[in-house]
Design an enzyme around this catalytic site. Structure first.
Site, PDB file in Angstrom:
ATOM      1  N   SER A 166       0.798  -1.225   0.000  1.00  0.00           N
ATOM      2  CA  SER A 166       0.000   0.000   0.000  1.00  0.00           C
ATOM      3  C   SER A 166       0.831   1.275   0.000  1.00  0.00           C
ATOM      4  O   SER A 166       0.271   2.365   0.060  1.00  0.00           O
ATOM      5  CB  SER A 166      -0.956   0.014   1.195  1.00  0.00           C
ATOM      6  OG  SER A 166      -0.245  -0.057   2.405  1.00  0.00           O
ATOM      7  N   LYS A 186       3.163   5.355   6.383  1.00  0.00           N
ATOM      8  CA  LYS A 186       2.347   6.176   5.484  1.00  0.00           C
ATOM      9  C   LYS A 186       3.057   7.500   5.215  1.00  0.00           C
ATOM     10  O   LYS A 186       4.073   7.814   5.819  1.00  0.00           O
ATOM     11  CB  LYS A 186       0.971   6.465   6.094  1.00  0.00           C
ATOM     12  CG  LYS A 186       0.167   5.244   6.513  1.00  0.00           C
ATOM     13  CD  LYS A 186      -0.360   4.455   5.343  1.00  0.00           C
ATOM     14  CE  LYS A 186      -1.167   3.250   5.806  1.00  0.00           C
ATOM     15  NZ  LYS A 186      -1.586   2.405   4.679  1.00  0.00           N
TER      16      LYS A 186
END
Length: 294
Positions: free
Chosen positions: A59, A132
């Site tokens: 991701s 992230k």
């Protein structure tokens, strides 16, 4: 042979024996000592300064690929807050759900290997650790999308070349799932950051799991160190340079001052890093497993 003489010019046999003993120490006696010193240094560096993290899912593609190892600076956020555009490792809150199903429990040898690996900072991260990119800092207003499908921060659209596979625009937004590109405006609360994965199509991030407390941030991922052919730095993209402070700050409570952007890696002496980490409140130094869920 060099001889040690007393003040009267005679040879001191005790000193001569001592020098000969030190000179002729066998390797099998020195090697264990060197290994212990190296291990202790690795543990200190991993605990207070730097740590390598393994990337187990996709991701953050194509910035980070499955199997990459990134080097994380654990000291930089002791002297400043995260900056928009930086890639950070953090512990997820109760709302953050791991994206991978844990495998079968390891045997004794596997547990021992993981323990040693965690001590020196080369093991897989824990189930509640994520990686992230910071999109918004305290006080920012983040939403999607403009007429070109771009994320807006304080009304400024982001041109994100690092996003190769984006979420679809035709899927209606769902606060419990991150399948849609579109989401309502979020005002980042004080002391928190809004983070998103670069592979928006599969990333479960702040769009549906909420902002992350800055106190949960482990450090900044600033370099891919493995495999060797992917050795590269992780700089702040230029698109974040155009973003200013929010036009209208939240009334209660007011946002903190904008942190000074620092694009490079902070180089801190080991003793300074040790003192700053020990002074940090609310950070536990207990052993934690490290398994990133980008």
């Amino acid at each position: 042979m060099v001889q040690v003489l007393d003040s009267d010019g005679t040879v001191d046999p005790w000193r001569r024996r001592t020098r000969r003993t030190r000179r002729q120490m066998p390797l099998w006696q020195e090697l264990p000592l060197l290994l212990v010193v190296a291990f202790c240094l690795a543990v200190l560096i991993r605990t207070f300064l730097l740590q390598a993290f393994f990337i187990p899912s996709g991701s953050m593609e194509d910035t980070l690929l499955i199997g990459d190892r990134v080097l994380v600076n654990k000291v930089v956020y002791d002297v400043r807050d995260p900056v928009r555009g930086e890639v950070v490792v953090f512990r997820g809150t109760d709302r953050w759900v791991a994206q991978e199903t844990p495998g079968p429990p390891p045997d004794f040898v596997g547990k021992l290997g993981r323990t040693l690996g965690d001590l020196v900072g080369v093991s897989r991260p824990g189930e509640k650790d994520f990686i992230k990119r910071v999109i918004g800092v305290p006080g920012d207003r983040v939403k999607c999308c403009d007429d070109q499908g771009r994320v807006l921060v304080n009304g400024i659209p982001l041109d994100e070349p690092y996003v190769i596979r984006n979420s679809p625009l035709d899927v209606p937004p769902n606060p419990r799932e991150c399948r849609s590109r579109r989401f309502e405006e979020v005002v980042v609360p004080p002391g928190q950051i809004f983070v998103m994965g670069d592979h928006r199509l599969v990333s479960q991030d702040a769009r549906c799991q909420g902002p992350v407390p800055i106190d949960n941030v482990v450090g900044r991922a600033f370099m891919v160190v493995w495999p060797s052919q992917r050795w590269t730095s992780l700089p702040v993209p230029a698109t974040f340079d155009a973003i200013s402070r929010p036009a209208a700050a939240p009334a209660d409570p007011p946002p903190p001052a904008e942190p000074t952007p620092v694009g490079g890696v902070a180089l801190v002496l080991p003793m300074t890093g040790l003192m700053s980490v020990l002074a940090r409140s609310g950070r536990s130094l207990g052993a934690r497993r490290r398994r990133l869920h980008p």
